[in-house]
Design a protein around this motif. Structure first.
Motif, PDB file in Angstrom:
ATOM      1  N   MET A  17      -2.041  -4.558  -4.226  1.00 40.27           N
ATOM      2  CA  MET A  17      -1.957  -5.931  -3.746  1.00 40.27           C
ATOM      3  C   MET A  17      -2.800  -6.808  -4.658  1.00 40.27           C
ATOM      4  N   PHE A  18      -2.225  -7.930  -5.065  1.00 39.55           N
ATOM      5  CA  PHE A  18      -2.918  -8.869  -5.941  1.00 39.55           C
ATOM      6  C   PHE A  18      -2.728 -10.266  -5.368  1.00 39.55           C
ATOM      7  N   LYS A  19      -3.815 -10.864  -4.867  1.00 43.75           N
ATOM      8  CA  LYS A  19      -3.760 -12.193  -4.248  1.00 43.75           C
ATOM      9  C   LYS A  19      -2.660 -12.267  -3.194  1.00 43.75           C
ATOM     10  N   LEU A  75      10.248  -9.428  -4.696  1.00 42.76           N
ATOM     11  CA  LEU A  75       9.247  -8.987  -3.727  1.00 42.76           C
ATOM     12  C   LEU A  75       7.834  -9.447  -4.077  1.00 42.76           C
ATOM     13  N   SER A  76       7.585  -9.748  -5.349  1.00 44.00           N
ATOM     14  CA  SER A  76       6.253 -10.209  -5.727  1.00 44.00           C
ATOM     15  C   SER A  76       6.010 -11.661  -5.311  1.00 44.00           C
ATOM     16  N   LEU A  77       7.059 -12.361  -4.880  1.00 41.67           N
ATOM     17  CA  LEU A  77       6.888 -13.738  -4.415  1.00 41.67           C
ATOM     18  C   LEU A  77       6.589 -13.802  -2.923  1.00 41.67           C
ATOM     19  N   ILE A  78       6.717 -12.670  -2.242  1.00 44.50           N
ATOM     20  CA  ILE A  78       6.434 -12.632  -0.804  1.00 44.50           C
ATOM     21  C   ILE A  78       4.928 -12.490  -0.631  1.00 44.50           C
ATOM     22  N   GLU A  79       4.336 -13.403   0.121  1.00 39.05           N
ATOM     23  CA  GLU A  79       2.894 -13.303   0.352  1.00 39.05           C
ATOM     24  C   GLU A  79       2.620 -12.581   1.646  1.00 39.05           C
ATOM     25  N   PHE A  80       1.750 -11.614   1.560  1.00 42.13           N
ATOM     26  CA  PHE A  80       1.335 -10.860   2.742  1.00 42.13           C
ATOM     27  C   PHE A  80      -0.054 -11.313   3.116  1.00 42.13           C
ATOM     28  N   GLU A  81      -0.253 -11.514   4.387  1.00 42.25           N
ATOM     29  CA  GLU A  81      -1.579 -11.894   4.862  1.00 42.25           C
ATOM     30  C   GLU A  81      -2.256 -10.647   5.356  1.00 42.25           C
ATOM     31  N   ARG A  82      -3.476 -10.456   4.909  1.00 46.20           N
ATOM     32  CA  ARG A  82      -4.206  -9.275   5.359  1.00 46.20           C
ATOM     33  C   ARG A  82      -4.776  -9.541   6.743  1.00 46.20           C
ATOM     34  N   ILE A  83      -4.472  -8.667   7.651  1.00 47.88           N
ATOM     35  CA  ILE A  83      -4.983  -8.798   9.012  1.00 47.88           C
ATOM     36  C   ILE A  83      -5.788  -7.552   9.322  1.00 47.88           C
ATOM     37  N   ASP A  84      -7.046  -7.746   9.578  1.00 47.67           N
ATOM     38  CA  ASP A  84      -7.900  -6.611   9.926  1.00 47.67           C
ATOM     39  C   ASP A  84      -7.781  -6.373  11.420  1.00 47.67           C
ATOM     40  N   VAL A  85      -7.370  -5.173  11.757  1.00 47.46           N
ATOM     41  CA  VAL A  85      -7.218  -4.816  13.172  1.00 47.46           C
ATOM     42  C   VAL A  85      -8.473  -4.099  13.629  1.00 47.46           C
ATOM     43  N   VAL A  86      -9.086  -4.636  14.645  1.00 44.65           N
ATOM     44  CA  VAL A  86     -10.300  -4.007  15.194  1.00 44.65           C
ATOM     45  C   VAL A  86      -9.858  -3.071  16.318  1.00 44.65           C
ATOM     46  N   VAL A  87     -10.227  -1.803  16.177  1.00 43.66           N
ATOM     47  CA  VAL A  87      -9.797  -0.828  17.187  1.00 43.66           C
ATOM     48  C   VAL A  87     -10.919  -0.538  18.159  1.00 43.66           C
ATOM     49  N   LEU A 100       0.787  -1.234   0.000  1.00 45.24           N
ATOM     50  CA  LEU A 100       0.000   0.000   0.000  1.00 45.24           C
ATOM     51  C   LEU A 100       0.823   1.290   0.000  1.00 45.24           C
ATOM     52  N   ASP A 101       2.127   1.193  -0.268  1.00 50.48           N
ATOM     53  CA  ASP A 101       2.933   2.407  -0.450  1.00 50.48           C
ATOM     54  C   ASP A 101       2.390   3.171  -1.659  1.00 50.48           C
ATOM     55  N   SER A 102       2.547   4.499  -1.642  1.00 50.03           N
ATOM     56  CA  SER A 102       2.158   5.293  -2.807  1.00 50.03           C
ATOM     57  C   SER A 102       3.075   6.502  -2.903  1.00 50.03           C
ATOM     58  N   GLY A 103       2.980   7.219  -4.010  1.00 44.07           N
ATOM     59  CA  GLY A 103       3.835   8.383  -4.220  1.00 44.07           C
ATOM     60  C   GLY A 103       5.296   8.008  -4.401  1.00 44.07           C
ATOM     61  N   LEU A 104       5.537   6.825  -4.972  1.00 47.00           N
ATOM     62  CA  LEU A 104       6.895   6.302  -5.116  1.00 47.00           C
ATOM     63  C   LEU A 104       7.552   6.770  -6.413  1.00 47.00           C
ATOM     64  N   ASN A 105       8.852   7.005  -6.345  1.00 48.24           N
ATOM     65  CA  ASN A 105       9.647   7.297  -7.533  1.00 48.24           C
ATOM     66  C   ASN A 105      10.750   6.247  -7.590  1.00 48.24           C
TER      67      ASN A 105
END
Length: 125
Positions: A82-84, A113-125, A17-22
């Motif tokens: 993020m894709f899958k 870096l595209s081979l690293i899988e990230f798991e989405r974790i929803d944090v409830v605040v 979810l980074d953005s504004g990258l050069n």
């Protein structure tokens, strides 16, 4: 303000979810994923990298022509999609893709870096 140097990122610094990258990257390879009708546009997945690693760049329409194998491209205002569960580099309408001078670095293809899988974790605040 206009002559302020852009901050350039390295592939190994990219996070979900980074953005504004050069970035300045070399295109390792490129494959057309969808060549639909003219109105639908073109789409290619390109493996791009620098001396710190590689990542898949999702090129669309005119970007496909610029992201040819062997080209060095500069991505301005890019973002991470993020894709899958894996990271993809993308440049939307607010950014730019430009072909630059051949880069003087060798691409580190061992760190994808595209081979690293990230798991989405929803944090409830």
């Amino acid at each position: 303000m206009a002559d302020q140097k852009k901050q350039f990122s390295k592939i190994n610094e990219l996070r979900p979810l980074d953005s504004g990258l050069n970035l300045t990257v070399k295109v390792v390879n490129s494959k057309i994923v969808a060549q639909r009708g003219r109105s639908q546009g073109r789409f290619a997945e390109c493996l791009v990298g620098d001396e710190t690693g590689i990542i898949i760049f999702s090129a669309r329409n005119d970007q496909v022509d610029l992201a040819k194998e062997g080209n060095t491209i500069t991505l301005s205002n890019a973002k991470i999609d993020m894709f899958k569960g894996s990271m993809r580099l993308a440049v939307d309408r607010s950014g730019r893709v430009e072909v630059g001078e051949p880069a003087g670095f060798s691409v580190d293809e061992s760190n994808n870096l595209s081979l690293i899988e990230f798991e989405r974790i929803d944090v409830v605040v």
